[in-house]
Design a protein around this motif. Structure first.
Motif, PDB file in Angstrom:
ATOM      1  N   THR A 281       0.731  -1.139   0.434  1.00  0.00           N
ATOM      2  CA  THR A 281      -0.150   0.272  -0.141  1.00  0.00           C
ATOM      3  C   THR A 281       0.911   1.509   0.192  1.00  0.00           C
ATOM      4  O   THR A 281       1.743   1.300   0.460  1.00  0.00           O
ATOM      5  CB  THR A 281      -1.079  -0.246   0.735  1.00  0.00           C
ATOM      6  OG1 THR A 281      -0.583  -0.242   2.068  1.00  0.00           O
ATOM      7  CG2 THR A 281      -2.331  -0.678   0.652  1.00  0.00           C
ATOM      8  N   ASP A 282       0.108   2.246   0.026  1.00  0.00           N
ATOM      9  CA  ASP A 282       0.654   3.774  -0.740  1.00  0.00           C
ATOM     10  C   ASP A 282       2.083   3.974   1.254  1.00  0.00           C
ATOM     11  O   ASP A 282       0.712   3.930   1.702  1.00  0.00           O
ATOM     12  CB  ASP A 282       0.259   5.071  -0.710  1.00  0.00           C
ATOM     13  CG  ASP A 282       0.668   5.938  -0.932  1.00  0.00           C
ATOM     14  OD1 ASP A 282       1.980   5.972  -1.464  1.00  0.00           O
ATOM     15  OD2 ASP A 282      -0.245   6.932  -0.709  1.00  0.00           O
ATOM     16  N   GLY A 283       2.739   4.212   1.124  1.00  0.00           N
ATOM     17  CA  GLY A 283       3.922   4.282   1.903  1.00  0.00           C
ATOM     18  C   GLY A 283       4.664   3.715   3.059  1.00  0.00           C
ATOM     19  O   GLY A 283       5.028   3.300   3.101  1.00  0.00           O
TER      20      GLY A 283
ATOM     21  N   GLU B 244      21.669 -13.824  -2.292  1.00  0.00           N
ATOM     22  CA  GLU B 244      22.325 -12.304  -2.931  1.00  0.00           C
ATOM     23  C   GLU B 244      22.699 -10.754  -2.475  1.00  0.00           C
ATOM     24  O   GLU B 244      23.083 -10.583  -2.548  1.00  0.00           O
ATOM     25  CB  GLU B 244      21.944 -12.948  -4.426  1.00  0.00           C
ATOM     26  CG  GLU B 244      22.544 -11.912  -5.235  1.00  0.00           C
ATOM     27  CD  GLU B 244      23.561 -11.791  -5.583  1.00  0.00           C
ATOM     28  OE1 GLU B 244      24.736 -11.183  -6.780  1.00  0.00           O
ATOM     29  OE2 GLU B 244      24.411 -12.876  -5.799  1.00  0.00           O
ATOM     30  N   ALA B 245      20.884 -10.881  -2.742  1.00  0.00           N
ATOM     31  CA  ALA B 245      20.875  -9.620  -1.840  1.00  0.00           C
ATOM     32  C   ALA B 245      19.218  -9.733  -1.158  1.00  0.00           C
ATOM     33  O   ALA B 245      18.535 -10.343  -1.458  1.00  0.00           O
ATOM     34  CB  ALA B 245      20.369  -8.398  -3.380  1.00  0.00           C
ATOM     35  N   LYS B 246      19.093  -8.485  -0.263  1.00  0.00           N
ATOM     36  CA  LYS B 246      17.248  -8.294   0.470  1.00  0.00           C
ATOM     37  C   LYS B 246      17.357  -6.760  -0.040  1.00  0.00           C
ATOM     38  O   LYS B 246      17.397  -6.118   0.294  1.00  0.00           O
ATOM     39  CB  LYS B 246      17.656  -9.061   1.807  1.00  0.00           C
ATOM     40  CG  LYS B 246      15.570  -8.346   2.136  1.00  0.00           C
ATOM     41  CD  LYS B 246      16.317  -8.310   3.991  1.00  0.00           C
ATOM     42  CE  LYS B 246      16.760  -7.293   4.726  1.00  0.00           C
ATOM     43  NZ  LYS B 246      16.381  -7.577   6.082  1.00  0.00           N
ATOM     44  N   LEU B 247      15.706  -6.849  -0.697  1.00  0.00           N
ATOM     45  CA  LEU B 247      15.433  -5.351  -1.356  1.00  0.00           C
ATOM     46  C   LEU B 247      14.175  -5.495  -0.582  1.00  0.00           C
ATOM     47  O   LEU B 247      13.366  -5.769  -0.192  1.00  0.00           O
ATOM     48  CB  LEU B 247      15.098  -5.339  -2.780  1.00  0.00           C
ATOM     49  CG  LEU B 247      16.299  -6.198  -3.554  1.00  0.00           C
ATOM     50  CD1 LEU B 247      15.912  -5.914  -5.827  1.00  0.00           C
ATOM     51  CD2 LEU B 247      17.577  -5.054  -3.327  1.00  0.00           C
ATOM     52  N   VAL B 248      14.171  -3.857  -0.125  1.00  0.00           N
ATOM     53  CA  VAL B 248      12.973  -3.756   0.689  1.00  0.00           C
ATOM     54  C   VAL B 248      12.089  -2.533   0.075  1.00  0.00           C
ATOM     55  O   VAL B 248      12.961  -1.104  -0.492  1.00  0.00           O
ATOM     56  CB  VAL B 248      12.904  -2.857   2.314  1.00  0.00           C
ATOM     57  CG1 VAL B 248      11.996  -2.508   2.691  1.00  0.00           C
ATOM     58  CG2 VAL B 248      13.066  -3.951   2.785  1.00  0.00           C
ATOM     59  N   PHE B 249      11.091  -2.423  -0.892  1.00  0.00           N
ATOM     60  CA  PHE B 249      10.303  -1.376  -1.685  1.00  0.00           C
ATOM     61  C   PHE B 249       9.003  -0.668  -0.690  1.00  0.00           C
ATOM     62  O   PHE B 249       8.565  -1.305  -0.400  1.00  0.00           O
ATOM     63  CB  PHE B 249       9.724  -2.194  -3.300  1.00  0.00           C
ATOM     64  CG  PHE B 249      10.660  -3.182  -3.404  1.00  0.00           C
ATOM     65  CD1 PHE B 249      11.227  -2.151  -5.404  1.00  0.00           C
ATOM     66  CD2 PHE B 249      11.328  -4.156  -3.305  1.00  0.00           C
ATOM     67  CE1 PHE B 249      12.403  -2.357  -5.874  1.00  0.00           C
ATOM     68  CE2 PHE B 249      11.994  -4.482  -4.325  1.00  0.00           C
ATOM     69  CZ  PHE B 249      12.158  -4.402  -5.425  1.00  0.00           C
ATOM     70  N   VAL B 250       9.250   1.049  -0.884  1.00  0.00           N
ATOM     71  CA  VAL B 250       8.375   1.372  -0.388  1.00  0.00           C
ATOM     72  C   VAL B 250       8.221   2.479  -1.502  1.00  0.00           C
ATOM     73  O   VAL B 250       8.593   3.490  -1.538  1.00  0.00           O
ATOM     74  CB  VAL B 250       8.946   2.661   0.644  1.00  0.00           C
ATOM     75  CG1 VAL B 250       7.637   2.897   1.275  1.00  0.00           C
ATOM     76  CG2 VAL B 250       9.291   1.562   1.941  1.00  0.00           C
ATOM     77  N   PRO B 251       6.618   2.015  -2.039  1.00  0.00           N
ATOM     78  CA  PRO B 251       5.932   2.825  -2.931  1.00  0.00           C
ATOM     79  C   PRO B 251       5.307   4.136  -2.679  1.00  0.00           C
ATOM     80  O   PRO B 251       4.610   4.438  -1.653  1.00  0.00           O
ATOM     81  CB  PRO B 251       5.219   2.229  -3.555  1.00  0.00           C
ATOM     82  CG  PRO B 251       4.722   1.459  -2.617  1.00  0.00           C
ATOM     83  CD  PRO B 251       5.801   0.883  -1.808  1.00  0.00           C
TER      84      PRO B 251
END
Length: 202
Positions: A125-127, A137-144
């Motif tokens: 959800t937004d935010g 390999e990597a960890k990604l955290v996305f915040v739109p």
């Protein structure tokens, strides 16, 4: 007699006096000063002593009768604070109960170490953040975060794996539009991460 307790308090604070200091200067008991500031009622003797300390007339000490309601309200800072706090609380409650906008992210991840391409879809959800792990390999955290109209800012926390744990190594951000793919390429310690992100509203 009834006197203006706000006037007494303001004049005292102008001089950076405590209630004890005012009581000593006026030759009045501390409890008397406390009662005057809280109730606005003073004996003629106390009022004369305060007028002498503040170098003003008794008339200046007297409370103005029939003070208009709006004047009395804005005259007291603590009341304006309560009003402002109530307004902010109301706005927060409305915002809290507003429906959150759901966002789907189409992500393609590649690494120069040979990992990938890895393709996945994520819904958040937004935010709010959502996490994806690519084995060790990597960890990604996305915040739109939705901006104006169809603009969307996407923040990505990139964590690298050191053989024991994941450690934050970069925090890039990219501005794109709903339905348009954005690309982030980050080179760290000889390794390049290539991340393609396409956001959608759902």
């Amino acid at each position: 007699m009834r006197i203006d307790s706000d006037f007494i308090r303001i004049e005292r604070e102008k001089r950076a006096w405590s209630q004890e200091q005012l009581a000593a200067a006026a030759g009045i008991g501390l409890r008397t000063i406390q009662r005057i500031e809280s109730t606005g009622i003073a004996s003629n003797e106390s009022a004369k002593s305060l007028a002498a300390v503040f170098e003003c007339s008794l008339n200046e000490l007297r409370a103005v009768p029939h003070t208009p309601a709006h004047r009395a309200f804005w005259k007291r800072p603590w009341l304006t604070g309560i009003a402002a706090a109530g307004l902010v609380l109301g706005v927060l409650l409305v915002a809290r109960h507003a429906p959150a906008k759901e966002i789907m992210l189409d992500v393609v991840f590649n690494s120069s170490s040979g990992y990938g391409p890895s393709t996945f879809k994520m819904v958040t959800t937004d935010g709010k953040g959502t996490e994806a792990r690519m084995e060790k390999e990597a960890k990604l955290v996305f915040v739109p975060t939705l901006e104006d109209h169809d603009l969307i800012l996407i923040s990505v926390d990139i964590y690298g794996y050191d053989g024991v744990k994941f450690t934050l190594i970069s925090h890039p951000r990219v501005l794109t539009r709903i339905g348009k793919q954005a690309r982030i390429q980050i080179g760290i310690d000889g390794k390049v991460f290539d991340i393609k992100i396409k956001p959608y509203k759902i």
